[in-house]
Design a protein around this motif. Structure first.
Motif, mmCIF file in Angstrom:
data_model
loop_
_atom_site.group_PDB
_atom_site.id
_atom_site.type_symbol
_atom_site.label_atom_id
_atom_site.label_comp_id
_atom_site.label_asym_id
_atom_site.label_seq_id
_atom_site.Cartn_x
_atom_site.Cartn_y
_atom_site.Cartn_z
ATOM 1 N N PHE A 197 0.499 -1.340 0.163
ATOM 2 C CA PHE A 197 0.154 0.018 0.111
ATOM 3 C C PHE A 197 1.108 1.395 0.434
ATOM 4 C CE2 PHE A 197 -3.742 -2.318 1.465
ATOM 5 C CZ PHE A 197 -4.107 -2.687 0.218
ATOM 6 N N LYS A 198 1.938 1.120 0.667
ATOM 7 C CA LYS A 198 3.069 2.452 0.427
ATOM 8 C C LYS A 198 3.670 3.037 -1.017
ATOM 9 C CE LYS A 198 7.052 4.157 3.680
ATOM 10 N NZ LYS A 198 7.448 3.507 4.919
ATOM 11 N N LEU A 199 3.354 2.449 -1.281
ATOM 12 C CA LEU A 199 4.053 2.151 -3.030
ATOM 13 C C LEU A 199 2.917 2.485 -4.129
ATOM 14 C CD1 LEU A 199 6.182 -0.076 -4.319
ATOM 15 C CD2 LEU A 199 6.896 2.002 -4.362
ATOM 16 N N ALA A 200 1.262 2.291 -3.718
ATOM 17 C CA ALA A 200 0.418 2.826 -4.448
ATOM 18 C C ALA A 200 -0.376 3.994 -4.977
ATOM 19 C CB ALA A 200 -1.021 2.054 -3.472
ATOM 20 N N PRO A 201 0.398 5.050 -3.814
ATOM 21 C CA PRO A 201 0.949 6.393 -4.501
ATOM 22 C C PRO A 201 1.199 6.457 -6.272
ATOM 23 C CG PRO A 201 1.389 7.016 -2.302
ATOM 24 C CD PRO A 201 0.164 5.091 -2.629
ATOM 25 N N VAL A 202 2.233 5.923 -6.030
ATOM 26 C CA VAL A 202 3.550 5.650 -6.451
ATOM 27 C C VAL A 202 3.023 4.905 -7.464
ATOM 28 C CG1 VAL A 202 6.273 5.227 -6.742
ATOM 29 C CG2 VAL A 202 4.944 5.564 -4.241
ATOM 30 N N ARG A 234 0.454 5.298 -9.384
ATOM 31 C CA ARG A 234 -0.799 5.820 -9.626
ATOM 32 C C ARG A 234 0.015 6.678 -10.578
ATOM 33 N NH1 ARG A 234 -5.403 4.916 -11.479
ATOM 34 N NH2 ARG A 234 -5.552 7.034 -12.951
ATOM 35 N N ARG A 235 1.163 7.431 -9.604
ATOM 36 C CA ARG A 235 1.298 8.708 -10.318
ATOM 37 C C ARG A 235 2.267 8.741 -10.818
ATOM 38 N NH1 ARG A 235 3.804 13.936 -6.942
ATOM 39 N NH2 ARG A 235 1.685 13.359 -5.899
ATOM 40 N N ILE A 285 -5.746 -0.505 -8.438
ATOM 41 C CA ILE A 285 -5.374 0.792 -8.299
ATOM 42 C C ILE A 285 -5.026 1.424 -10.074
ATOM 43 C CG2 ILE A 285 -2.889 2.249 -7.827
ATOM 44 C CD1 ILE A 285 -4.062 0.531 -5.642
ATOM 45 N N ARG A 304 -7.458 12.354 -6.210
ATOM 46 C CA ARG A 304 -6.174 12.554 -4.844
ATOM 47 C C ARG A 304 -7.416 11.899 -4.238
ATOM 48 N NH1 ARG A 304 -2.457 16.435 -3.520
ATOM 49 N NH2 ARG A 304 -3.104 15.436 -0.929
ATOM 50 N N ARG A 305 -8.558 11.860 -3.298
ATOM 51 C CA ARG A 305 -9.356 11.529 -2.288
ATOM 52 C C ARG A 305 -10.135 10.511 -2.736
ATOM 53 N NH1 ARG A 305 -8.008 14.499 2.026
ATOM 54 N NH2 ARG A 305 -7.640 16.102 1.400
ATOM 55 N N GLY A 306 -10.182 10.243 -3.832
ATOM 56 C CA GLY A 306 -10.658 9.324 -4.530
ATOM 57 C C GLY A 306 -10.191 7.956 -4.550
ATOM 58 N N MET A 307 -10.131 6.913 -5.299
ATOM 59 C CA MET A 307 -10.616 5.594 -5.984
ATOM 60 C C MET A 307 -10.526 5.748 -7.678
ATOM 61 S SD MET A 307 -12.305 3.918 -2.695
ATOM 62 C CE MET A 307 -11.367 2.321 -3.049
ATOM 63 N N TRP A 345 3.669 3.802 6.567
ATOM 64 C CA TRP A 345 3.505 4.613 6.122
ATOM 65 C C TRP A 345 3.517 5.865 7.574
ATOM 66 C CZ3 TRP A 345 1.008 1.320 4.189
ATOM 67 C CH2 TRP A 345 -0.626 1.528 3.834
ATOM 68 N N VAL A 383 -7.046 1.171 -0.087
ATOM 69 C CA VAL A 383 -6.919 1.843 -1.231
ATOM 70 C C VAL A 383 -7.073 2.829 -1.241
ATOM 71 C CG1 VAL A 383 -7.066 1.479 -3.512
ATOM 72 C CG2 VAL A 383 -7.119 -0.841 -1.977
ATOM 73 N N ARG A 384 -8.412 3.485 -0.928
ATOM 74 C CA ARG A 384 -8.857 5.190 -0.480
ATOM 75 C C ARG A 384 -8.086 5.940 0.425
ATOM 76 N NH1 ARG A 384 -10.926 9.383 1.799
ATOM 77 N NH2 ARG A 384 -11.052 7.608 3.379
ATOM 78 N N ALA A 400 -4.436 4.284 1.225
ATOM 79 C CA ALA A 400 -2.983 4.801 0.176
ATOM 80 C C ALA A 400 -3.300 5.630 -0.689
ATOM 81 C CB ALA A 400 -2.914 3.194 -0.029
ATOM 82 N N LEU A 401 -4.601 5.609 -1.980
ATOM 83 C CA LEU A 401 -4.127 6.616 -2.814
ATOM 84 C C LEU A 401 -4.511 7.825 -2.647
ATOM 85 C CD1 LEU A 401 -6.291 4.557 -5.729
ATOM 86 C CD2 LEU A 401 -4.190 5.121 -5.279
ATOM 87 N N ALA A 402 -5.078 8.158 -0.642
ATOM 88 C CA ALA A 402 -4.793 9.421 -0.991
ATOM 89 C C ALA A 402 -3.722 9.570 -0.473
ATOM 90 C CB ALA A 402 -6.622 9.815 -0.200
ATOM 91 N N LEU A 405 2.044 12.112 -1.382
ATOM 92 C CA LEU A 405 3.480 11.804 -1.963
ATOM 93 C C LEU A 405 4.271 12.137 -1.306
ATOM 94 C CD1 LEU A 405 2.917 9.936 -5.464
ATOM 95 C CD2 LEU A 405 3.610 8.924 -3.414
ATOM 96 N N TYR A 426 8.076 11.511 0.360
ATOM 97 C CA TYR A 426 9.104 11.529 -0.076
ATOM 98 C C TYR A 426 9.577 12.240 -0.177
ATOM 99 C CZ TYR A 426 7.418 6.382 -1.027
ATOM 100 O OH TYR A 426 7.241 4.904 -0.946
#
Lengths: 216, 208
Positions: free
Chosen positions: A99-104, A106-107, A143, A189-192, B140, B165-166, B168-170, B173, B177
């Protein structure tokens, strides 16, 4: 003509009487071609996929083997492994995704320009694999949108190559007139990226997974 | 491992010096284990580091154990190594469940304890008094489901997958980092002189 390749017809530049310079010399010069635009676009896209390697685990070792000389990814037009998402066409997630890499990831996906595709390599990237725990994304399709899943733990290079060939087949069936095809599927960013119910369903335990309850 | 049953003499020395502050001790698998009381643990560990006959100058690991038996206390484990004496010693602190899970930090004794104690805090929720930077290290910083290695923690986490997931995506970054964490300012004194000058004046490098 090879199946699946673009339907390109070579036409020589002869005059109707068959007295063109090429005809006279017995040499057919392919000065121009006729084809469907879709075929031409898909042919060029499918055969010059640049992978964005996102290697997190042992699958990345197999990816490296695939790219190295014995299996030689370059045979399929993936000559250049792009480590810049701006210059990549296909995201290959090789390994489990916490999960720590999920936003990465995604970006990175959001940074890649259209057209773009995604290959989920290995059991963990596709479903979470053996890591049915608090830290791991249960399938990267919760993701980012995935085009091809390559099973295996880890998949052999032949497996990844087969997945790449499947992706090439898929690309060759696309049409640029499909309005929904190249639309960005943004996750704000707040959604899915998917509906919560869909995520929960995709992440259901299966196989020999534990059935431990949650407290909430 | 030939002397599997012979205890490290440090155990007897500790008992002679600190008396009632030393709990049970024994040899398991060739390793000498000494239990110490929490309130004097820092003093005892400092003595083990500095006493001429001990000289445990290397802290191999700090970790913790929670047993399945709910009656047993949590343990904080320090694995010590004396490089000059080529000796190992394991020191344990028992943390009763009805007390706050707090022990004194040993970062002032061994710098290497910094991240090890952060990991124990992250996974077990044990706080280290006097730690210079007690934050989560593996999970995190906004992780809000508890401490994953505790026995009462559900393996799949407390939230639904969708909620995980929500969240994590919120995540922000740039906060995870951040350049603050990898700040060049901290390494400023170690940089070459020409780079320091460029940074100070904001001038680009020579044309080439």
């Amino acid at each position: 003509m090879e199946e699946g390749s673009a339907g390109v017809e070579l036409t020589h530049g002869a005059d109707p009487a068959g007295q063109g310079p090429a005809e006279r010399s017995g040499f057919v010069s392919p000065n121009w071609v006729t084809t469907r635009l879709d075929d031409l676009v898909n042919w060029s896209r499918a055969n010059s996929l640049w992978p964005m390697a996102f290697g997190t685990a042992c699958c990345a070792i197999e990816f490296m083997a695939t790219a190295a000389s014995r299996f030689d990814l370059a045979r399929f037009g993936m000559e250049r492994v792009a480590y810049s998402p701006r210059q990549a066409d296909v995201l290959i997630c090789a390994g489990r995704l916490p999960f720590k890499l999920a936003p990465v990831i995604r970006r990175i996906w959001d940074q890649m320009p259209q057209p773009k595709w995604c290959i989920s390599m290995g059991a963990c990237a596709s479903t979470g694999g053996i890591f049915d725990n608090y830290a791991m994304v249960q399938g990267i399709d919760t993701i980012v949108p995935v085009d091809v899943y390559v099973p295996g733990c880890p998949p052999r290079p032949e497996g990844l190559l087969y997945g790449i060939l499947m992706l090439q087949k898929k690309i060759k069936r696309e049409t640029i007139f499909d309005p929904g095809l190249r639309v960005e599927q943004l996750a704000d960013r707040r959604g899915m990226f998917l509906e919560p119910a869909a995520v929960d369903e995709l992440s259901e335990p299966f196989g020999n997974s534990v059935h431990q309850t949650r407290s909430a | 491992m030939s002397d599997a049953a012979i205890p490290n003499p440090s155990a007897a020395t500790l008992r002679a010096r600190f008396g009632a502050s030393i709990g049970a001790s024994g040899v398991v698998g060739g390793d000498t284990i000494v239990h110490v009381v929490r309130d004097r643990a820092h003093e005892i560990l400092a003595w083990l580091r500095d006493a001429p006959g001990e000289r445990y100058d290397y802290l191999v690991d700090v970790t913790a154990v929670e047993y399945r038996d709910r009656e047993r206390p949590l343990e904080v484990v320090y694995q010590l190594r004396s490089i000059p004496r080529a000796a190992m010693l394991r020191v344990k602190i028992d943390l009763a469940r009805d007390h706050a899970l707090v022990v004194d930090s040993v970062v002032d004794l061994w710098q290497g304890a910094n991240w090890l104690e952060r990991e124990v805090y992250d996974m077990f929720g044990i706080r280290f008094r006097g730690h210079p930077d007690l934050r989560r290290i593996l999970m995190w910083e906004t992780y809000d489901e508890g401490y994953p290695l505790r026995k009462d923690f559900p393996l799949r986490g407390r939230f639904s997958r969708a909620e995980q997931v929500r969240r994590a995506l919120a995540a922000d970054l740039s906060a995870h980092y951040s350049l603050d964490e990898l700040s060049i300012a901290e390494a400023y004194d170690a940089l070459p002189a020409d780079m320091r000058e460029r940074l100070a004046t904001g001038r680009e490098g020579e044309e080439w």
